[in-house]
Motif scaffolding. Sequence first.
Motif, mmCIF file in Angstrom:
data_model
loop_
_atom_site.group_PDB
_atom_site.id
_atom_site.type_symbol
_atom_site.label_atom_id
_atom_site.label_comp_id
_atom_site.label_asym_id
_atom_site.label_seq_id
_atom_site.Cartn_x
_atom_site.Cartn_y
_atom_site.Cartn_z
ATOM 1 N N ILE A 197 95.285 105.188 74.838
ATOM 2 C CA ILE A 197 94.627 106.381 75.398
ATOM 3 C C ILE A 197 94.797 106.328 76.907
ATOM 4 C CG2 ILE A 197 92.444 107.617 75.656
ATOM 5 C CD1 ILE A 197 91.546 106.254 73.023
ATOM 6 N N SER A 233 87.056 118.099 71.806
ATOM 7 C CA SER A 233 88.022 118.444 70.773
ATOM 8 C C SER A 233 87.970 117.414 69.657
ATOM 9 C CB SER A 233 89.441 118.479 71.365
ATOM 10 O OG SER A 233 89.815 117.173 71.782
ATOM 11 N N ALA A 234 88.665 117.712 68.559
ATOM 12 C CA ALA A 234 88.729 116.763 67.446
ATOM 13 C C ALA A 234 89.403 115.476 67.890
ATOM 14 C CB ALA A 234 89.485 117.385 66.278
ATOM 15 N N GLY A 235 90.410 115.609 68.776
ATOM 16 C CA GLY A 235 91.104 114.428 69.279
ATOM 17 C C GLY A 235 90.187 113.511 70.057
ATOM 18 N N SER A 236 89.307 114.087 70.880
ATOM 19 C CA SER A 236 88.390 113.262 71.659
ATOM 20 C C SER A 236 87.356 112.594 70.765
ATOM 21 C CB SER A 236 87.704 114.103 72.738
ATOM 22 O OG SER A 236 86.929 115.146 72.162
ATOM 23 N N GLN A 237 86.981 113.260 69.655
ATOM 24 C CA GLN A 237 86.065 112.637 68.701
ATOM 25 C C GLN A 237 86.714 111.393 68.086
ATOM 26 O OE1 GLN A 237 82.966 113.358 67.920
ATOM 27 N NE2 GLN A 237 82.612 115.406 68.745
ATOM 28 N N LEU A 238 87.989 111.499 67.750
ATOM 29 C CA LEU A 238 88.706 110.354 67.193
ATOM 30 C C LEU A 238 88.812 109.238 68.226
ATOM 31 C CD1 LEU A 238 90.325 109.003 64.951
ATOM 32 C CD2 LEU A 238 92.357 110.224 65.787
ATOM 33 N N ASP A 239 89.077 109.598 69.481
ATOM 34 C CA ASP A 239 89.131 108.600 70.551
ATOM 35 C C ASP A 239 87.805 107.846 70.629
ATOM 36 O OD1 ASP A 239 91.650 109.458 71.144
ATOM 37 O OD2 ASP A 239 91.094 110.546 72.970
#
Length: 259
Positions: free
Chosen positions: A185, A196-202
């Motif tokens: 990252i 965003s969904a990506g930041s949730q995964l991060d």
Amino acid sequence: MSMKPRRFNPAQLRYDKNWVPVLSPQQITDIAAEVLERFCPVVLKVPRSTPVVEIIQELSKSTGLKFAYTDLGHKDGHKVLGKVSFGEKLLSLDPVLQKELEPAFRFTAAHEIGHWVLHRYKYKLWTFLKKNKELDDDDASLFRLIDKSPLEWLEYQANFFAAELVMPRAQFEQAVAAAQHRLGIRRNLGKIYLSSAGSQLDLVQVLEELERVYSVSRAALRIRMKTLEILVEPPKRSSRLMDVAPEPVGFTKDNNFPF
């Protein structure tokens, strides 16, 4: 270069009308840092889990604090996880913390250490506690953020101390950035913006990495990230023109209070 923490002098503590110590966030941070510097200085050098049981054992040698695993029962429908009895000089943890609630063990122990370090000097003057001047902590009280009563304010201070003891700020910030780097990252290094969904995964991936480093619950990690403004969530909409949070009675704005 980090400054060496000032020495904690209980005789110079200030108290409010309820005999709750008046401490700024910086003062609590300095006291926790002094405990770490004295008993396990490596925690202030590299991100790692804090050996809370070893700290309790050292406090036993220097202050006479006793330690026991005891079934602490329930209070108002909540499982009691830890307790400090000032009169008996006894810190108790429930055995459930060694089993199904093991992720909460380190923070709970640090919370009780906070009570012992910060609150044992004027407890005989408290009129808001009954029985043996014991402070017991259930699974609902360990993460309160803003409280007003004297008893709840003691819990707030112990929570703040616990976070500084098991997740010291500078090392925690390093650990977050290192976890992001290991995960590839590269954007907003040292911060996670939940947009965003990506930041949730991060966030999930970083929390998994931090769990392995600090051996605390994901809830404690997430709260620490929020209070240090590492985790930035979208603002909540409010129907009011202005949201004003009252300043808790136990904080002082004087960050230069002499120890």
